[in-house]
Design a protein around this motif. Structure first.
Motif, PDB file in Angstrom:
ATOM      1  N   GLU A  32       0.838  -1.199   0.000  1.00  0.00           N
ATOM      2  CA  GLU A  32       0.000   0.000   0.000  1.00  0.00           C
ATOM      3  C   GLU A  32       0.877   1.255   0.000  1.00  0.00           C
ATOM      4  O   GLU A  32       0.615   2.206  -0.734  1.00  0.00           O
ATOM      5  CB  GLU A  32      -0.931   0.016   1.212  1.00  0.00           C
ATOM      6  CG  GLU A  32      -1.812   1.253   1.232  1.00  0.00           C
ATOM      7  CD  GLU A  32      -2.684   1.353   2.467  1.00  0.00           C
ATOM      8  OE1 GLU A  32      -3.562   2.236   2.455  1.00  0.00           O
ATOM      9  OE2 GLU A  32      -2.507   0.583   3.424  1.00  0.00           O
ATOM     10  N   GLY A  33       1.924   1.252   0.821  1.00  0.00           N
ATOM     11  CA  GLY A  33       2.840   2.395   0.859  1.00  0.00           C
ATOM     12  C   GLY A  33       3.468   2.659  -0.491  1.00  0.00           C
ATOM     13  O   GLY A  33       3.551   3.797  -0.951  1.00  0.00           O
ATOM     14  N   TRP A  34       3.915   1.575  -1.150  1.00  0.00           N
ATOM     15  CA  TRP A  34       4.488   1.712  -2.489  1.00  0.00           C
ATOM     16  C   TRP A  34       3.455   2.274  -3.450  1.00  0.00           C
ATOM     17  O   TRP A  34       3.756   3.148  -4.263  1.00  0.00           O
ATOM     18  CB  TRP A  34       5.011   0.374  -2.998  1.00  0.00           C
ATOM     19  CG  TRP A  34       5.193   0.365  -4.485  1.00  0.00           C
ATOM     20  CD1 TRP A  34       4.485  -0.333  -5.397  1.00  0.00           C
ATOM     21  CD2 TRP A  34       6.118   1.155  -5.246  1.00  0.00           C
ATOM     22  NE1 TRP A  34       4.913  -0.053  -6.669  1.00  0.00           N
ATOM     23  CE2 TRP A  34       5.915   0.868  -6.607  1.00  0.00           C
ATOM     24  CE3 TRP A  34       7.099   2.082  -4.907  1.00  0.00           C
ATOM     25  CZ2 TRP A  34       6.654   1.455  -7.624  1.00  0.00           C
ATOM     26  CZ3 TRP A  34       7.840   2.672  -5.928  1.00  0.00           C
ATOM     27  CH2 TRP A  34       7.623   2.356  -7.252  1.00  0.00           C
ATOM     28  N   GLY A  35       2.225   1.804  -3.362  1.00  0.00           N
ATOM     29  CA  GLY A  35       1.174   2.289  -4.260  1.00  0.00           C
ATOM     30  C   GLY A  35       0.931   3.773  -4.104  1.00  0.00           C
ATOM     31  O   GLY A  35       0.786   4.504  -5.098  1.00  0.00           O
ATOM     32  N   VAL A  36       0.895   4.243  -2.872  1.00  0.00           N
ATOM     33  CA  VAL A  36       0.695   5.676  -2.614  1.00  0.00           C
ATOM     34  C   VAL A  36       1.880   6.471  -3.144  1.00  0.00           C
ATOM     35  O   VAL A  36       1.707   7.495  -3.820  1.00  0.00           O
ATOM     36  CB  VAL A  36       0.476   5.933  -1.106  1.00  0.00           C
ATOM     37  CG1 VAL A  36       0.505   7.421  -0.794  1.00  0.00           C
ATOM     38  CG2 VAL A  36      -0.837   5.309  -0.642  1.00  0.00           C
ATOM     39  N   LEU A  37       3.081   5.997  -2.861  1.00  0.00           N
ATOM     40  CA  LEU A  37       4.285   6.688  -3.348  1.00  0.00           C
ATOM     41  C   LEU A  37       4.320   6.687  -4.875  1.00  0.00           C
ATOM     42  O   LEU A  37       4.596   7.717  -5.501  1.00  0.00           O
ATOM     43  CB  LEU A  37       5.534   6.023  -2.777  1.00  0.00           C
ATOM     44  CG  LEU A  37       6.872   6.631  -3.151  1.00  0.00           C
ATOM     45  CD1 LEU A  37       6.945   8.107  -2.781  1.00  0.00           C
ATOM     46  CD2 LEU A  37       7.997   5.868  -2.460  1.00  0.00           C
ATOM     47  N   PHE A  38       4.000   5.559  -5.488  1.00  0.00           N
ATOM     48  CA  PHE A  38       3.994   5.473  -6.948  1.00  0.00           C
ATOM     49  C   PHE A  38       2.974   6.444  -7.550  1.00  0.00           C
ATOM     50  O   PHE A  38       3.244   7.092  -8.569  1.00  0.00           O
ATOM     51  CB  PHE A  38       3.685   4.041  -7.404  1.00  0.00           C
ATOM     52  CG  PHE A  38       3.697   3.888  -8.888  1.00  0.00           C
ATOM     53  CD1 PHE A  38       4.893   3.762  -9.575  1.00  0.00           C
ATOM     54  CD2 PHE A  38       2.515   3.895  -9.613  1.00  0.00           C
ATOM     55  CE1 PHE A  38       4.916   3.638 -10.952  1.00  0.00           C
ATOM     56  CE2 PHE A  38       2.529   3.764 -10.990  1.00  0.00           C
ATOM     57  CZ  PHE A  38       3.728   3.637 -11.659  1.00  0.00           C
TER      58      PHE A  38
END
Length: 134
Positions: A32-38
Motif C-alpha cells: 500500500e505504501g508503495w502504491g501511494v508513493l507510486f
C-alpha cells in the motif's frame, strides 16, 4: 546542505507529511505504501510532461513535495515495522524464558505437556508429542 533546503523545503515536506497523516490512516502494508508513493511519482511525471512555463514549475514543485512526504511516510512505516518486530521477538524471548522455568521446575508431566503445547502455539511451531523444548 543548502540553507534553502533547510529553511524552505524541509518544513514544506514535513507539513505535507503531517497533513497526510492527519487525513489518512497508516499504511496497512508495504504494498500500500508503495502504491501511494507510486501514485505521487506518477502525478509528478504528469506535471513534468506539461508545457514548459511557470504553472508547470509550480505544479512540479508541489508534486515533488508530495513525493518527498510520501517517501518519508514510507520510511517511517518501515522503521515502525522493524521496531514492532524487535519488540515482538523480545517479548517472545521473555516468554520462552518464563515458560522454560515453569516446565523445568515442575514434576508434573501433564503440566509440562500443556505448557509445551501452549508454547508451540505461541511460537507458531508444530505441536509435537513429547516435545519439551523449553
Amino acid at each position: 546542505m543548502n540553507t534553502q533546503v533547510n529553511d524552505e523545503i524541509i518544513p514544506l515536506v514535513l507539513a505535507e507529511l503531517k497533513r497526510a497523516e492527519d487525513k489518512f490512516p497508516p499504511f496497512n502494508s508495504a504494498h500500500e505504501g508503495w502504491g501511494v508513493l507510486f501514485e505521487e511519482v506518477d502525478e509528478l511525471w504528469d506535471a513534468v510532461r506539461l508545457q514548459d512555463g511557470p504553472e508547470r514549475d509550480k505544479q512540479m514543485y508541489a508534486e515533488a513535495i508530495q513525493v518527498a512526504a510520501m517517501a518519508l511516510r514510507f520510511m517511517l512505516f518501515v522503521r515502525l515495522k522493524e521496531r514492532q518486530e524487535q519488540e515482538r521477538l523480545k517479548k517472545l524471548d521473555d516468554l520462552k524464558a518464563t515458560m522454560s522455568d515453569v516446565v523445568q521446575n515442575t514434576d508434573s508431566e501433564s503440566l509440562k505437556k500443556v505448557w509445551c503445547t501452549k508454547f508451540c502455539e505461541i511460537c507458531k511451531e508444530d505441536v509435537r508429542p513429547n516435545h519439551i523444548h523449553c
